[in-house]
Write a protein that holds these residues in place. Sequence first.
Motif, PDB file in Angstrom:
ATOM      1  N   LYS A 304     -67.117 -35.080   4.991  1.00 49.75           N
ATOM      2  CA  LYS A 304     -68.458 -34.534   4.762  1.00 49.75           C
ATOM      3  C   LYS A 304     -68.439 -33.008   4.860  1.00 49.75           C
ATOM      4  O   LYS A 304     -69.095 -32.303   4.070  1.00 49.75           O
ATOM      5  N   ALA A 305     -67.668 -32.489   5.798  1.00 47.91           N
ATOM      6  CA  ALA A 305     -67.551 -31.038   5.930  1.00 47.91           C
ATOM      7  C   ALA A 305     -66.877 -30.445   4.702  1.00 47.91           C
ATOM      8  O   ALA A 305     -67.302 -29.394   4.188  1.00 47.91           O
ATOM      9  N   ALA A 306     -65.822 -31.103   4.199  1.00 44.95           N
ATOM     10  CA  ALA A 306     -65.127 -30.619   3.003  1.00 44.95           C
ATOM     11  C   ALA A 306     -66.055 -30.640   1.799  1.00 44.95           C
ATOM     12  O   ALA A 306     -66.075 -29.704   0.986  1.00 44.95           O
ATOM     13  N   GLU A 307     -66.854 -31.695   1.663  1.00 43.65           N
ATOM     14  CA  GLU A 307     -67.798 -31.790   0.555  1.00 43.65           C
ATOM     15  C   GLU A 307     -68.871 -30.702   0.647  1.00 43.65           C
ATOM     16  O   GLU A 307     -69.339 -30.177  -0.368  1.00 43.65           O
ATOM     17  N   THR A 308     -69.256 -30.360   1.880  1.00 46.71           N
ATOM     18  CA  THR A 308     -70.245 -29.302   2.077  1.00 46.71           C
ATOM     19  C   THR A 308     -69.721 -27.973   1.572  1.00 46.71           C
ATOM     20  O   THR A 308     -70.420 -27.245   0.844  1.00 46.71           O
ATOM     21  N   LEU A 309     -68.489 -27.646   1.921  1.00 46.61           N
ATOM     22  CA  LEU A 309     -67.916 -26.388   1.466  1.00 46.61           C
ATOM     23  C   LEU A 309     -67.698 -26.401  -0.050  1.00 46.61           C
ATOM     24  O   LEU A 309     -67.892 -25.384  -0.733  1.00 46.61           O
ATOM     25  N   ALA A 310     -67.340 -27.557  -0.599  1.00 45.47           N
ATOM     26  CA  ALA A 310     -67.089 -27.663  -2.039  1.00 45.47           C
ATOM     27  C   ALA A 310     -68.349 -27.441  -2.872  1.00 45.47           C
ATOM     28  O   ALA A 310     -68.260 -27.136  -4.065  1.00 45.47           O
ATOM     29  N   GLN A 311     -69.527 -27.583  -2.261  1.00 48.56           N
ATOM     30  CA  GLN A 311     -70.770 -27.353  -2.987  1.00 48.56           C
ATOM     31  C   GLN A 311     -70.966 -25.878  -3.353  1.00 48.56           C
ATOM     32  O   GLN A 311     -71.666 -25.563  -4.321  1.00 48.56           O
ATOM     33  N   VAL A 312     -70.368 -24.996  -2.568  1.00 47.13           N
ATOM     34  CA  VAL A 312     -70.584 -23.562  -2.815  1.00 47.13           C
ATOM     35  C   VAL A 312     -69.298 -22.837  -3.176  1.00 47.13           C
ATOM     36  O   VAL A 312     -69.320 -21.623  -3.430  1.00 47.13           O
ATOM     37  N   THR A 476     -71.639 -35.168  16.983  1.00 50.53           N
ATOM     38  CA  THR A 476     -70.743 -35.018  18.138  1.00 50.53           C
ATOM     39  C   THR A 476     -70.191 -33.611  18.316  1.00 50.53           C
ATOM     40  O   THR A 476     -69.669 -33.307  19.389  1.00 50.53           O
ATOM     41  N   GLN A 477     -70.244 -32.719  17.314  1.00 47.32           N
ATOM     42  CA  GLN A 477     -69.700 -31.380  17.469  1.00 47.32           C
ATOM     43  C   GLN A 477     -70.390 -30.456  16.469  1.00 47.32           C
ATOM     44  O   GLN A 477     -71.389 -30.813  15.870  1.00 47.32           O
ATOM     45  N   GLU A 478     -69.845 -29.235  16.303  1.00 45.20           N
ATOM     46  CA  GLU A 478     -70.425 -28.267  15.392  1.00 45.20           C
ATOM     47  C   GLU A 478     -69.344 -27.721  14.458  1.00 45.20           C
ATOM     48  O   GLU A 478     -68.148 -27.793  14.755  1.00 45.20           O
ATOM     49  N   MET A 479     -69.790 -27.152  13.334  1.00 37.32           N
ATOM     50  CA  MET A 479     -68.888 -26.519  12.377  1.00 37.32           C
ATOM     51  C   MET A 479     -69.341 -25.082  12.173  1.00 37.32           C
ATOM     52  O   MET A 479     -70.485 -24.826  11.814  1.00 37.32           O
ATOM     53  N   ILE A 480     -68.431 -24.146  12.430  1.00 34.58           N
ATOM     54  CA  ILE A 480     -68.692 -22.736  12.171  1.00 34.58           C
ATOM     55  C   ILE A 480     -67.904 -22.337  10.930  1.00 34.58           C
ATOM     56  O   ILE A 480     -66.695 -22.566  10.843  1.00 34.58           O
ATOM     57  N   LEU A 481     -68.579 -21.754   9.963  1.00 36.46           N
ATOM     58  CA  LEU A 481     -67.945 -21.220   8.762  1.00 36.46           C
ATOM     59  C   LEU A 481     -68.016 -19.703   8.831  1.00 36.46           C
ATOM     60  O   LEU A 481     -69.061 -19.141   9.194  1.00 36.46           O
ATOM     61  N   ALA A 482     -66.903 -19.043   8.484  1.00 37.04           N
ATOM     62  CA  ALA A 482     -66.863 -17.578   8.561  1.00 37.04           C
ATOM     63  C   ALA A 482     -66.135 -17.022   7.343  1.00 37.04           C
ATOM     64  O   ALA A 482     -65.180 -17.626   6.842  1.00 37.04           O
ATOM     65  N   PRO A 490     -72.419 -22.356   2.845  1.00 37.28           N
ATOM     66  CA  PRO A 490     -73.521 -23.333   2.926  1.00 37.28           C
ATOM     67  C   PRO A 490     -74.284 -23.168   4.237  1.00 37.28           C
ATOM     68  O   PRO A 490     -73.720 -22.719   5.230  1.00 37.28           O
ATOM     69  N   LYS A 491     -75.554 -23.541   4.208  1.00 40.56           N
ATOM     70  CA  LYS A 491     -76.392 -23.391   5.385  1.00 40.56           C
ATOM     71  C   LYS A 491     -76.635 -24.720   6.109  1.00 40.56           C
ATOM     72  O   LYS A 491     -77.151 -24.730   7.232  1.00 40.56           O
ATOM     73  N   SER A 492     -76.284 -25.826   5.468  1.00 39.86           N
ATOM     74  CA  SER A 492     -76.489 -27.136   6.084  1.00 39.86           C
ATOM     75  C   SER A 492     -75.462 -28.125   5.552  1.00 39.86           C
ATOM     76  O   SER A 492     -74.785 -27.861   4.562  1.00 39.86           O
ATOM     77  N   LEU A 493     -75.340 -29.254   6.217  1.00 39.89           N
ATOM     78  CA  LEU A 493     -74.379 -30.291   5.843  1.00 39.89           C
ATOM     79  C   LEU A 493     -74.812 -30.939   4.531  1.00 39.89           C
ATOM     80  O   LEU A 493     -76.003 -31.149   4.285  1.00 39.89           O
ATOM     81  N   ALA A 494     -73.840 -31.246   3.699  1.00 41.18           N
ATOM     82  CA  ALA A 494     -74.131 -31.904   2.422  1.00 41.18           C
ATOM     83  C   ALA A 494     -74.855 -33.226   2.652  1.00 41.18           C
ATOM     84  O   ALA A 494     -74.569 -33.957   3.603  1.00 41.18           O
ATOM     85  N   ALA A 495     -75.781 -33.543   1.771  1.00 39.18           N
ATOM     86  CA  ALA A 495     -76.571 -34.789   1.906  1.00 39.18           C
ATOM     87  C   ALA A 495     -75.680 -35.991   1.644  1.00 39.18           C
ATOM     88  O   ALA A 495     -74.726 -35.933   0.890  1.00 39.18           O
TER      89      ALA A 495
END
Length: 495
Positions: A304-312, A476-482, A490-495
């Motif tokens: 899900k995190a990888a898909e979120t980054l792939a959106q942008v 369960t945790q957080e994701m920081i993108l830098a 991205p500003k939020s997790l992919a739907a």
Amino acid sequence: MTASSSPSLAQSLHVWARNASNESALLRTTLRVGLFDALPLEGTAAPASLDALARKLGTSARGTRSLLELLVCLGFARMDDANGFSLATSTSAFLADAGFRARLQAELPWWEPMGLLDEAVKRGEPVEHAGARWDVLQHYRELFLDSQPLSATPGAEDFFDRFARGAARTQLLVTAGRLGVLELLATAPRSLTELGAATYLSTTGLRVLVEVLAKLGLVREENGAWKPSEEARPILEGKALAYLVRALSVSARYWEALGRLEETVRTERFILDLKDPETSRLFYADNSQQITAVFASHFQLSRKAAETLAQVREMDGAQVLDIGTGSGVWGAAFARVTPTSRVTYFDQAVVLEQVRSNLERLKVADRARFWPGDLFTHDFGTQAFDVIILPQVLNVLRPETLPDLFARVSRALKPDGVLLIAEYVLNERRDGPLEHLYFGLRRFMTNEGDLLSASEYASLLKDVGLTSTVCIPLPTQEMILASRDGVTLPKSLAA
């Protein structure tokens, strides 16, 4: 947390398996080092600073902070906006009860003997420890089966439950899992005689074990045979049971260190020292196998995190570096997002052996590079990677070592590259979330790293040129993108 007050048995079991022993050790250590008495009473005196408390108690500042942050999160202490600490009025009320205080003191010596519960169940009699005989089975009866109210003061019973029974629950579950009792009860109803024949354990020990399991709501007796309760059945069968037993085995590895937490808080002498190369090698080799056991659930999160980054960001042909890969789950998720991305997996050689087999099952090993090395010194190259992942690895590093690591990572990122940090991130007051703080306590007592807030990470990343950051909550945790300025995040997790 007791079975009756918890929202569900599954949630309670999660606490008992992972954090109950942490909680008991926290409260016992706070009492032992005198922190409860050193804290000024809420509303009657000025709150005390962390440094002042550490000096007064002769404890390390880091160890004292590890205790205080949890005490505030649990409501036993207060913290003001200037980071001053005081004792909650409600806590003071039951600690002022001399009889209750004496009962707490009487419980303190039982940590090490409770760790011998396996032996007590096998033999059905008191066990030897430190030149004395300890009736561990009787102690469990008194804690769970024959317990009497200790104080009428509000909050006292809950405090004692956390202080004494929390760790006792963890050890009971560890013993029931390690001796095969949970597995036997999950497969078929069995009498004590049948359990004894299958395990060669004493009838006396088995009776205490199953009766306390029943008190916790995990099993019930029917026509002379014991079997899982209806609520417990889904969590004591198949893969769920295997996951529980593995989680318990991880908790068991911390038992001695938790029992000697006072020593570590006072002197920073680490009983389970993961800065020792051989201890670390064995611990993380085993840990990679534990993580692999829950690979599927972690893979859904990382994908899900990888898909979120792939959106942008275009991921076709992307070069990805997974630093401190563990099971390989994060890098594998990025390898599955597009069929042309290539992932380099960096970790100790012994860990990468397990990673290879995981990637072969996912059919992404053909696009994998395995890069063994030392996290503390390795040169990751210059402008070589589109995405660099730090998956649950920063918590093993002291904060003072992070600038060097971030500098090496920043140098290895392409100008438009993105750094992804998957980590337990504290809130800005550093008094939560609770599970994060317990994880941080374990990092302290194993001589590893610390947990930081999002703003603390942002400040460190800004210093190495990664001036744009965003923190996205994950389950369960957080994701920081830098990234550097001008890169879309991205500003939020992919739907």
